[in-house]
Design an enzyme around this catalytic site. Structure first.
Site, PDB file in Angstrom:
ATOM      1  N   HIS A 196       0.827  -1.216   0.000  1.00  0.00           N
ATOM      2  CA  HIS A 196       0.000   0.000   0.000  1.00  0.00           C
ATOM      3  C   HIS A 196       0.863   1.270   0.000  1.00  0.00           C
ATOM      4  CE1 HIS A 196      -3.802  -2.163   0.601  1.00  0.00           C
ATOM      5  NE2 HIS A 196      -3.094  -2.974   1.347  1.00  0.00           N
ATOM      6  N   ASN A 239     -10.292  -2.939   2.163  1.00  0.00           N
ATOM      7  CA  ASN A 239      -9.903  -2.978   0.752  1.00  0.00           C
ATOM      8  C   ASN A 239     -11.141  -2.750  -0.112  1.00  0.00           C
ATOM      9  OD1 ASN A 239      -7.094  -3.483   0.773  1.00  0.00           O
ATOM     10  ND2 ASN A 239      -7.413  -5.662   1.133  1.00  0.00           N
ATOM     11  N   TYR A 292       0.447  -3.747  11.579  1.00  0.00           N
ATOM     12  CA  TYR A 292       0.288  -2.344  11.160  1.00  0.00           C
ATOM     13  C   TYR A 292       0.971  -1.385  12.130  1.00  0.00           C
ATOM     14  CZ  TYR A 292      -2.557  -3.426   7.150  1.00  0.00           C
ATOM     15  OH  TYR A 292      -2.967  -3.876   5.925  1.00  0.00           O
TER      16      TYR A 292
END
Ligand code: NDP
Length: 490
Positions: free
Chosen positions: A59, A132, A342
């Protein structure tokens, strides 16, 4: 649109001293070497060398905008989250769209899933829904993620993405068949970020005031309508304008054409999960709408562009672990891995104080922690005690967890997730194929064949085609013929 710089006063160094000359460096005589005492020059070159932070491994390429989420239905029977507590209630959001595999400077108009990461700045802290534009994913266990992404990135020897690696992994990971079918269909290349849906993809926990648990899936249906690019048009657009999707989003908002999404949830009472025909925590599966009809709960609108792309898009950080009271994780093994990965990526890329940058910090509340210091610490805690318990006051725990406990049983071990009555790796890829029109099927088969035909090894080709045959016999037959034709024409 150009931005006028309204700074007043002279040019200065970072330390605020006025700069006499920003065009000529200081030298020993007019024709002599440059002097190290020119601190403005040295600071300028040194700062420039440090302009880039590590790009996201996945990403990396993205665009974002601010907006508003408005509640349109009463969901208090299902969750006690305050930002969802009243019809008409509004919460500020920041949404970052992205591609997955490409580097920071890659083109927008490519076949790739799109990230759809929403940060809700709620009064109980930030809630990040890091989704997504597809309702499913290629794998269902985070332990496979680094291997999967290595196949999407550049080969260590050739330095390019290689069809051999991509299809080798997918063929050997049959759970990817559903997502790969989706990706090579029309929706695999959205015409813009505005013309695609978003999905939370994972299953999440909602819990209400009474402590009852529900499993939910989020859907963001575009109000602009779905629009896609054909493979040919995408190649042309990517060549002409690498920034097509980023530009489209910014310009639409500048024109006052604010894109919006209707937000829906599918809700499963916790008691139904164990006997459901599919494992409800399997990220490679949807919950068919006929089983759990989507219910409209809100509207999300984007209406403000960031003022500085680096500060607000590159440094924006989202974590699926950012929950608020009334919302929590599910046992989805892919989600569980993301809960760690993350935050870890952000601590590496942006530093331990990433959550205190303006785009990331809570807007409607203030973070009170005993975490301190680290790179770029702003001293926000001033002289307050940095430990707990203490005798001097300061923030204290609430003793009320954000989410409800989930019962578990059995020994620890490297378990395959439970397989429910109708679970296999192919059933929903087949459902997707069969809902497509004849035109869509033709394009899907052609797109897949074009990619598989680049594979150099027969065993990898055969394994790839077999997976689609297991999804649907007609799909496999047509794909086999198309791949053979493409390989013999090559
Ligand atoms: P439904 O007929 O109830 O739902 C079909 C869904 O498929 C709709 O949400 C529709 O989205 C979406 N869809 C339509 N065309 C395409 C396309 N070309 N590519 C991708 N998605 C498309 O069926 P089920 O719920 O039983 O699901 C059947 C299949 O549909 C699944 O296997 C899955 O691949 C796909 N799907 C299912 C979703 C779900 O949450 N159940 C969500 C998205 C896709 P829209 O209304 O926007 O046209």
């Amino acid at each position: 649109m150009t931005v006028q710089d309204e700074t007043t006063g002279p040019l200065t160094t970072e330390a605020g001293a006025p700069v006499a000359d920003n065009q000529n460096s200081e030298s020993a005589g007019a024709g002599g070497p440059v002097l190290i005492q020119d601190q403005h020059l040295i600071e300028k070159l040194a700062h420039f060398n440090r302009e880039r932070i590590p790009e996201r491994i996945v990403h990396a390429r993205g665009a974002g905008a601010y907006g508003t989420f408005t509640v349109t239905a009463d969901v208090t029977p299902y969750t006690r989250a305050k930002f969802l507590s009243e019809i008409g209630k509004q919460t500020e959001v920041f949404l970052r769209f992205s591609t997955v595999a490409g580097n920071l400077g890659s083109a927008d108009a490519v076949r790739d899933p799109r990230g759809f990461a929403v940060k809700f700045y709620t009064e109980e802290g930030n809630y990040d829904l890091v989704g997504n534009n597809t309702p499913v994913f290629f794998i269902k266990d985070a332990i496979k993620f680094p291997d999967f992404i290595h196949t999407q990135k550049r080969d260590p020897y050739t330095g390019s993405q290689e069809a051999d690696n991509v299809w080798d992994f997918w063929g050997l990971s049959p759970e990817s068949t559903h997502q790969v079918t989706w990706l090579f269909g029309d929706r695999g290349i959205p015409a813009s970020y505005r013309h695609m849906n978003g999905y939370g993809s994972h299953t999440f926990q909602w819990n209400n005031e009474a402590g009852e648990v529900f499993w939910v899936k989020y859907h963001f249906k575009t109000d602009q309508g779905i629009r896609n690019l054909t493979a040919e048009d995408a190649v042309a657009l990517a060549g002409q304008d690498a920034d097509s999707h980023q530009r489209d989003l910014r310009e639409a908002i500048e024109r006052g054409e604010y894109p919006s999404w209707t937000v829906q949830v599918q809700i499963m009472p916790a008691a139904e999960a164990a006997a459901y025909r599919f494992n409800p925590f399997d990220l490679t599966k949807v919950w068919p709408h006929a089983d759990y009809p989507p219910i409209e709960i809100g509207r999300l609108e984007l209406n403000r562009n960031p003022e500085n792309i680096f500060a607000e898009v590159e440094q924006s950080v989202f974590s699926p672990a950012h929950f608020v009271p009334g919302i929590g994780p599910s046992p989805d093994k892919m989600l569980q891995g993301r809960l760690f990965a993350y935050g870890d990526a952000h601590r590496y890329r942006v530093g331990v104080n990433a959550d205190h940058l303006p785009v990331n910090r809570p807007h409607a509340t203030v973070a009170h922690t005993y975490n301190r210091d680290g790179f770029s610490y702003d001293g926000r805690h001033k002289g307050a005690k940095n430990y707990e318990p203490n005798s001097f006051g300061g923030p204290a725990q609430t003793s009320r967890p954000l989410w409800q406990p989930v019962p578990v049983s059995g020994p620890t071990g490297d378990h395959v997730a439970p397989v429910h009555a109708e679970d296999d790796d192919f059933v929903q890829a087949g459902s997707l194929y069969r809902l497509l029109s004849e035109d869509e099927r033709e394009r899907l088969v052609a797109n897949l064949a074009g990619s598989i035909a680049q594979v150099t090894r027969d065993d990898i080709v055969q394994r790839a085609v077999e997976n689609f045959r297991k999804a649907d016999a007609d799909f496999g037959k047509r794909l086999d013929a198309a791949v053979q034709a493409a390989r013999s024409a090559a």
